[in-house]
Design an enzyme around this catalytic site. Sequence first.
Site, PDB file in Angstrom:
ATOM      1  N   HIS A 178       0.781  -1.234   0.000  1.00  0.00           N
ATOM      2  CA  HIS A 178       0.000   0.000   0.000  1.00  0.00           C
ATOM      3  C   HIS A 178       0.812   1.283   0.000  1.00  0.00           C
ATOM      4  O   HIS A 178       0.229   2.359  -0.013  1.00  0.00           O
ATOM      5  CB  HIS A 178      -0.964  -0.001   1.193  1.00  0.00           C
ATOM      6  CG  HIS A 178      -0.299  -0.143   2.530  1.00  0.00           C
ATOM      7  ND1 HIS A 178      -0.995  -0.040   3.713  1.00  0.00           N
ATOM      8  CD2 HIS A 178       0.995  -0.381   2.890  1.00  0.00           C
ATOM      9  CE1 HIS A 178      -0.172  -0.214   4.734  1.00  0.00           C
ATOM     10  NE2 HIS A 178       1.035  -0.425   4.261  1.00  0.00           N
ATOM     11  N   HIS A 179       2.149   1.196   0.021  1.00  0.00           N
ATOM     12  CA  HIS A 179       2.973   2.412   0.029  1.00  0.00           C
ATOM     13  C   HIS A 179       3.462   2.821  -1.363  1.00  0.00           C
ATOM     14  O   HIS A 179       3.950   3.940  -1.538  1.00  0.00           O
ATOM     15  CB  HIS A 179       4.198   2.226   0.921  1.00  0.00           C
ATOM     16  CG  HIS A 179       3.886   1.978   2.360  1.00  0.00           C
ATOM     17  ND1 HIS A 179       3.092   2.821   3.101  1.00  0.00           N
ATOM     18  CD2 HIS A 179       4.281   0.986   3.204  1.00  0.00           C
ATOM     19  CE1 HIS A 179       3.003   2.352   4.342  1.00  0.00           C
ATOM     20  NE2 HIS A 179       3.698   1.239   4.420  1.00  0.00           N
ATOM     21  N   GLY A 180       3.384   1.931  -2.341  1.00  0.00           N
ATOM     22  CA  GLY A 180       3.903   2.249  -3.665  1.00  0.00           C
ATOM     23  C   GLY A 180       3.239   3.476  -4.260  1.00  0.00           C
ATOM     24  O   GLY A 180       2.033   3.666  -4.153  1.00  0.00           O
TER      25      GLY A 180
END
Length: 380
Positions: free
Chosen positions: A132-134
């Site tokens: 979820h950080h990309g």
Amino acid sequence: MSPGPLFLGSEIYRGSSYGRWHPLRVPRVSTVMDLCRALGWLPPERFRTSPRAKPAALTAWHTPGYVAALQRAEETGTVDDATRDRHGLGTASNPVFPEMYRRPATGAGASLLAGELLAKGGVIHNPGGGTHHGMPDRASGFCYLNDAVLGILSLRRNGAARIAYIDIDAHHMDGVEHAFADDPDTLLISTHEERRWPFTGALEDAGVGQVFNLPLPRALNDTEFALARDRLILPAVARFAPDAIVLQCGADAVEEDPLSRLTLSNNAHWAVLRALLGMAPRVLVLGGGGYNPWSVGRLWAGNWAICSGQEIPDRLPAAAEAVLRAIPFEGNSRGRNPREGLFTELADPPRPGPVRAEVTDRVGRLAARIGAMPGARRVV
């Protein structure tokens, strides 16, 4: 008709490591597959091999230049300074390693495929997802691609107009919020540890009103998390009436994880999943964080048990116990000398406790916003 509960996995995760000293040196998805097979929960008809997403599919959100740079870094085994500065590749968090394109492209391929397979409803577990950080043009926080964003876009292309994304990882869903904070047809809920990287997701951050960020204090217990579940997560999802739910079920909020200071049991995560399963016709369950191999493998195997209607045993059979005992791990103080229950049981002992005033206040402030959300008739 729905294809029934499906598990999307791949052998690419077996033996693939971000490097000897990286938190993602530990086996995770392969442990879940092995545990579920040892328990008799993963017959061939319930398993699909995750496809590797093609570059063109990744550009539904990621920039072509970034996807090309990621492929090039894998092919050459190196990055130059300009690529590192622009795209965040070759850093301590997002290092160069042999499968640095193929592995995340496999997780993304599973989430993209899930959107297609769920067109007529159903439940899919993709433990290799949850990155979820990309960001569109940059790797971030161990995440080279953002399969959660790509999965939401795939669900929408395949008929889900309104999508609820719930993220119970210890870290804030900054990449997913970047993609959908201003989209009124996407509900975003994140519970995460306060003052923890990436230092985003403040209580006041609300996007267009469909974003609920709940930063939580250290030593969060099961009782406090149940309050967030019952007063925030479930009422907001019910009000939103989604066509699809995506649950990012990062395992780093449990007691034994080395990268957070939350103290939940895996029962807290499972209670959220059980409650959400009946709230939309399509449900996609993703992995996410989780850096203690025993706690993450057990939690995600339990997720599959819930998705596929299996009973979680009080004690693991010998074959499943052997899977857990065979895992090597040189960790920090939360990884060394694992307690016996991490080998012999799937469910943690419950970790209840007092509900602190700061938790009650924050949950209450967000709960007060739910009534202002626009409701919707579900389109199946």
